[in-house]
Design a protein around this motif. Structure first.
Motif, mmCIF file in Angstrom:
data_model
loop_
_atom_site.group_PDB
_atom_site.id
_atom_site.type_symbol
_atom_site.label_atom_id
_atom_site.label_comp_id
_atom_site.label_asym_id
_atom_site.label_seq_id
_atom_site.Cartn_x
_atom_site.Cartn_y
_atom_site.Cartn_z
ATOM 1 N N PHE A 161 0.791 -1.228 0.000
ATOM 2 C CA PHE A 161 0.000 0.000 0.000
ATOM 3 C C PHE A 161 0.826 1.283 0.000
ATOM 4 C CE2 PHE A 161 -2.430 3.351 2.187
ATOM 5 C CZ PHE A 161 -3.440 3.512 1.261
ATOM 6 N N PRO A 162 1.904 1.409 0.800
ATOM 7 C CA PRO A 162 2.682 2.674 0.743
ATOM 8 C C PRO A 162 3.216 2.961 -0.658
ATOM 9 C CG PRO A 162 3.255 1.422 2.705
ATOM 10 C CD PRO A 162 2.408 0.513 1.860
ATOM 11 N N TYR A 163 3.636 1.923 -1.360
ATOM 12 C CA TYR A 163 4.140 2.082 -2.726
ATOM 13 C C TYR A 163 2.995 2.455 -3.665
ATOM 14 C CZ TYR A 163 6.519 0.660 -7.104
ATOM 15 O OH TYR A 163 7.077 0.613 -8.368
ATOM 16 N N LEU A 164 1.883 1.726 -3.575
ATOM 17 C CA LEU A 164 0.744 1.964 -4.467
ATOM 18 C C LEU A 164 0.143 3.345 -4.246
ATOM 19 C CD1 LEU A 164 -1.453 1.158 -6.476
ATOM 20 C CD2 LEU A 164 -2.613 -0.067 -4.624
ATOM 21 N N TYR A 165 -0.042 3.746 -2.992
ATOM 22 C CA TYR A 165 -0.662 5.037 -2.718
ATOM 23 C C TYR A 165 0.212 6.179 -3.221
ATOM 24 C CZ TYR A 165 -3.942 8.070 -0.218
ATOM 25 O OH TYR A 165 -4.912 9.000 0.092
ATOM 26 N N SER A 166 1.527 6.008 -3.103
ATOM 27 C CA SER A 166 2.452 7.020 -3.623
ATOM 28 C C SER A 166 2.362 7.106 -5.140
ATOM 29 C CB SER A 166 3.889 6.695 -3.193
ATOM 30 O OG SER A 166 4.014 6.681 -1.791
ATOM 31 N N LEU A 167 2.197 5.951 -5.792
ATOM 32 C CA LEU A 167 2.037 5.949 -7.248
ATOM 33 C C LEU A 167 0.731 6.614 -7.664
ATOM 34 C CD1 LEU A 167 3.242 2.337 -8.183
ATOM 35 C CD2 LEU A 167 4.507 4.485 -8.440
#
Length: 288
Positions: A57-63
């Motif tokens: 989620f931290p990676y996806l939300y940043s994307l």
């Protein structure tokens, strides 16, 4: 159409976890409803895939924030991500999830192996074993129903939740696990907001720049001070930094102080744990 058979449902979900919007529920023409638990013998494969999306989620939300601000895609076709490699123009299934993860879902019924072309001019690491592969070649991997072939591009920085979340409305990452892939310098900006309201439109959000660089025989991972704020923002954070390819016994310092790193055979490298501290403080990890 009619309800999907068990294998197809699993493969749909293994692909769907990388979609910006992901949900599993539909009414079929045979009066069935597609739900994650419709095949009891496959629920573990489906649970594992969904849990992985939550860890990412931290990676996806940043994307998502990057896409909102710049229009850059979250899922990018290989021919777009690697425009100088003609072989990528022949690939219609694999895609890049952000700049760092190559996703090669299994799409053939009953498949026992999966061939994956790795773009030229890059080094890629098997996400699960951290085995390095040179680009410009096709490799073949053994697969089963639980397989989601993934490759980390050299220079990648991938922030993941260190805890397993189940509800993104009520839970937040307890810490951040950072996967760093060697071979070249890289950076990533972690974006955060309250995840519920539109307060980000009034500037209530935070960003944290992360860098990976090599200087001679030394490697540095820098986590810059968080910029910005929002309601519910954590004031302290712990980090777990994975560095494949670094030998056991390599000297490690965190903010100038020597620390003991743990060698992890599963990643073929070291893991550096950074204790919880003020997010407004810079963290610099020196290896070697």
């Amino acid at each position: 159409g009619v309800s999907p058979e068990a294998e197809l449902l699993v493969r749909w979900i293994q692909n769907g976890i990388f979609q910006p919007r992901f949900s599993i529920h539909s009414t079929n023409i045979d009066n069935t409803v597609t739900e994650p638990w419709m095949y009891s013998n496959c629920t573990e494969y489906i649970r594992t895939a969904i849990k992985f999306r939550y860890r990412l989620f931290p990676y996806l939300y940043s994307l998502m924030e990057r896409a909102h601000e710049t229009g850059l895609p979250i899922m990018e076709a290989m021919c777009s991500a690697f425009q100088n490699d003609p072989k990528c123009y022949e690939e219609g299934v694999d895609f890049m999830f952000g700049d760092s993860l190559l996703v090669a879902n299994v799409v053939e019924k009953g498949a026992k192996t999966r061939k994956v072309y790795l773009p030229e001019g890059n080094t890629f690491y098997d996400f699960y074993t951290r085995t390095p592969y040179n680009g410009g070649q096709t490799i073949e991997l053994p697969v089963d129903l639980g397989s989601i072939p993934l490759f980390v591009k050299g220079g990648a920085i991938i922030p993941m939740a260190s805890n397993q979340m189940k509800n993104l409305m009520t839970e937040r990452p307890a810490g951040i696990s950072i996967l760093c892939a060697p071979d070249c310098d890289g950076s990533f900006t972690l974006y955060e907001d309250d995840g519920i309201t539109t307060a980000y439109q009034q500037g209530e959000s935070a960003s944290t720049l992360m860098n990976y660089r090599k200087e001679g025989e030394q490697t540095f991972v820098t986590i810059h001070p968080a910029k910005g704020s929002y309601k519910g923002q954590p004031q302290k954070r712990a980090y777990r930094i994975e560095l494949p390819g670094i030998q056991a016994g390599t000297k490690v310092k965190v903010n100038g102080k020597s620390v003991k790193a743990v060698f992890d055979k599963t990643i073929g490298g070291i893991v550096v744990s950074v204790k919880s501290d003020d997010i407004r403080k810079k963290v610099e990890v020196q290896i070697g």
